[in-house]
Design a protein around this motif. Structure first.
Motif, mmCIF file in Angstrom:
data_model
loop_
_atom_site.group_PDB
_atom_site.id
_atom_site.type_symbol
_atom_site.label_atom_id
_atom_site.label_comp_id
_atom_site.label_asym_id
_atom_site.label_seq_id
_atom_site.Cartn_x
_atom_site.Cartn_y
_atom_site.Cartn_z
ATOM 1 N N PRO A 251 10.802 34.312 33.228
ATOM 2 C CA PRO A 251 10.874 34.058 34.665
ATOM 3 C C PRO A 251 11.665 32.783 35.007
ATOM 4 O O PRO A 251 11.935 32.532 36.169
ATOM 5 N N TRP A 252 12.020 31.989 33.998
ATOM 6 C CA TRP A 252 12.690 30.702 34.227
ATOM 7 C C TRP A 252 14.097 30.746 33.668
ATOM 8 O O TRP A 252 14.307 31.171 32.534
ATOM 9 N N GLU A 253 15.065 30.250 34.447
ATOM 10 C CA GLU A 253 16.449 30.294 33.983
ATOM 11 C C GLU A 253 16.783 29.146 33.032
ATOM 12 O O GLU A 253 17.797 29.172 32.363
ATOM 13 N N SER A 254 15.903 28.109 32.956
ATOM 14 C CA SER A 254 16.195 26.949 32.119
ATOM 15 C C SER A 254 14.906 26.303 31.623
ATOM 16 O O SER A 254 13.821 26.567 32.147
ATOM 17 N N ASP A 255 15.061 25.421 30.632
ATOM 18 C CA ASP A 255 13.931 24.641 30.130
ATOM 19 C C ASP A 255 13.313 23.823 31.265
ATOM 20 O O ASP A 255 12.099 23.700 31.378
ATOM 21 N N GLN A 256 14.190 23.256 32.132
ATOM 22 C CA GLN A 256 13.704 22.413 33.220
ATOM 23 C C GLN A 256 12.826 23.204 34.187
ATOM 24 O O GLN A 256 11.781 22.711 34.624
ATOM 25 N N ALA A 257 13.243 24.411 34.535
ATOM 26 C CA ALA A 257 12.456 25.237 35.464
ATOM 27 C C ALA A 257 11.096 25.581 34.860
ATOM 28 O O ALA A 257 10.063 25.536 35.536
ATOM 29 N N CYS A 258 11.073 25.893 33.570
ATOM 30 C CA CYS A 258 9.823 26.201 32.887
ATOM 31 C C CYS A 258 8.942 24.952 32.809
ATOM 32 O O CYS A 258 7.729 25.028 33.024
ATOM 33 N N ALA A 259 9.545 23.791 32.520
ATOM 34 C CA ALA A 259 8.787 22.540 32.425
ATOM 35 C C ALA A 259 8.113 22.217 33.755
ATOM 36 O O ALA A 259 6.950 21.815 33.796
ATOM 37 N N ARG A 260 8.844 22.419 34.853
ATOM 38 C CA ARG A 260 8.266 22.147 36.178
ATOM 39 C C ARG A 260 7.080 23.073 36.455
ATOM 40 O O ARG A 260 6.039 22.639 36.947
ATOM 41 N N ALA A 261 7.236 24.341 36.122
ATOM 42 C CA ALA A 261 6.153 25.307 36.338
ATOM 43 C C ALA A 261 4.943 24.972 35.469
ATOM 44 O O ALA A 261 3.800 25.015 35.928
ATOM 45 N N ALA A 262 5.186 24.610 34.208
ATOM 46 C CA ALA A 262 4.094 24.291 33.281
ATOM 47 C C ALA A 262 3.342 23.036 33.717
ATOM 48 O O ALA A 262 2.108 23.009 33.686
ATOM 49 N N ALA A 263 4.070 21.996 34.128
ATOM 50 C CA ALA A 263 3.419 20.742 34.533
ATOM 51 C C ALA A 263 2.499 20.989 35.718
ATOM 52 O O ALA A 263 1.371 20.496 35.756
ATOM 53 N N THR A 264 2.973 21.767 36.676
ATOM 54 C CA THR A 264 2.176 22.069 37.866
ATOM 55 C C THR A 264 0.967 22.927 37.512
ATOM 56 O O THR A 264 -0.163 22.629 37.893
ATOM 57 N N ARG A 265 1.193 23.985 36.749
ATOM 58 C CA ARG A 265 0.130 24.952 36.446
ATOM 59 C C ARG A 265 -0.904 24.406 35.472
ATOM 60 O O ARG A 265 -2.093 24.662 35.601
ATOM 61 N N LEU B 195 17.548 17.984 28.597
ATOM 62 C CA LEU B 195 18.164 17.830 29.920
ATOM 63 C C LEU B 195 19.035 19.018 30.297
ATOM 64 O O LEU B 195 19.318 19.249 31.453
ATOM 65 N N GLY B 196 19.492 19.758 29.306
ATOM 66 C CA GLY B 196 20.346 20.908 29.579
ATOM 67 C C GLY B 196 20.698 21.583 28.283
ATOM 68 O O GLY B 196 20.145 21.250 27.241
ATOM 69 N N GLY B 197 21.594 22.521 28.337
ATOM 70 C CA GLY B 197 22.051 23.179 27.111
ATOM 71 C C GLY B 197 22.674 22.125 26.203
ATOM 72 O O GLY B 197 23.588 21.424 26.608
ATOM 73 N N TRP B 198 22.162 21.973 25.015
ATOM 74 C CA TRP B 198 22.624 20.907 24.126
ATOM 75 C C TRP B 198 23.974 21.260 23.522
ATOM 76 O O TRP B 198 24.205 22.379 23.081
ATOM 77 N N GLN B 199 24.868 20.295 23.489
ATOM 78 C CA GLN B 199 26.198 20.451 22.889
ATOM 79 C C GLN B 199 26.366 19.368 21.830
ATOM 80 O O GLN B 199 25.826 18.269 21.984
#
Length: 128
Positions: free
Chosen positions: A74-88, A97-101
């Motif tokens: 349901p989450w397009e990125s690690d950040q979106a999932c992290a926000r949902a997890a912290a709240t829930r 911070l983003g896709g690692w290069q």
């Protein structure tokens, strides 16, 4: 925005019951089951596709790693999932911070707190 090929977040606490309930709601996943020392697994489903889930307790500096091995979440990125997890889950969550290069600083992470505040932090790997 391009979807991540997988999602990995780090949880300051990993309450199994709350985590299983959240994954059940988000991914129609069965409760987490033991998969070795400090490891838990389940499989979710989204859009008819399977989403393997692995939780490793005490993966990094006392944080648990939650890995969703699929782009079909349901989450397009690690950040979106992290926000949902912290709240829930009501705990501190960290993620990249983003896709690692190659060349990116591997110690820079996003810290998300249950109150919704977030900031970039240095989180060096202690080698544990």
């Amino acid at each position: 925005m391009q979807r991540y090929p997988d999602i990995e977040i780090y949880l300051s606490t990993a309450p199994l019951d709350a985590l299983s309930a959240w994954l059940g709601e988000a991914l129609d996943a069965e409760p987490l089951t033991p998969a070795g020392k400090h490891k838990w697994r389940t499989r979710g489903r989204l859009g008819g596709r399977e989403v393997p889930v692995l939780l490793v307790e005490k993966a990094a500096d006392g944080f648990a790693s939650l890995w969703l091995d699929s782009p079909d979440t349901p989450w397009e990125s690690d950040q979106a999932c992290a926000r949902a997890a912290a709240t829930r889950l009501g705990c501190e969550v960290r993620c990249s911070l983003g896709g690692w290069q190659p060349g990116d600083d591997p110690d820079r992470f996003l810290q998300v707190l249950p109150d919704g505040s977030e900031r970039e932090i240095d989180w060096p790997d202690s080698g544990q």
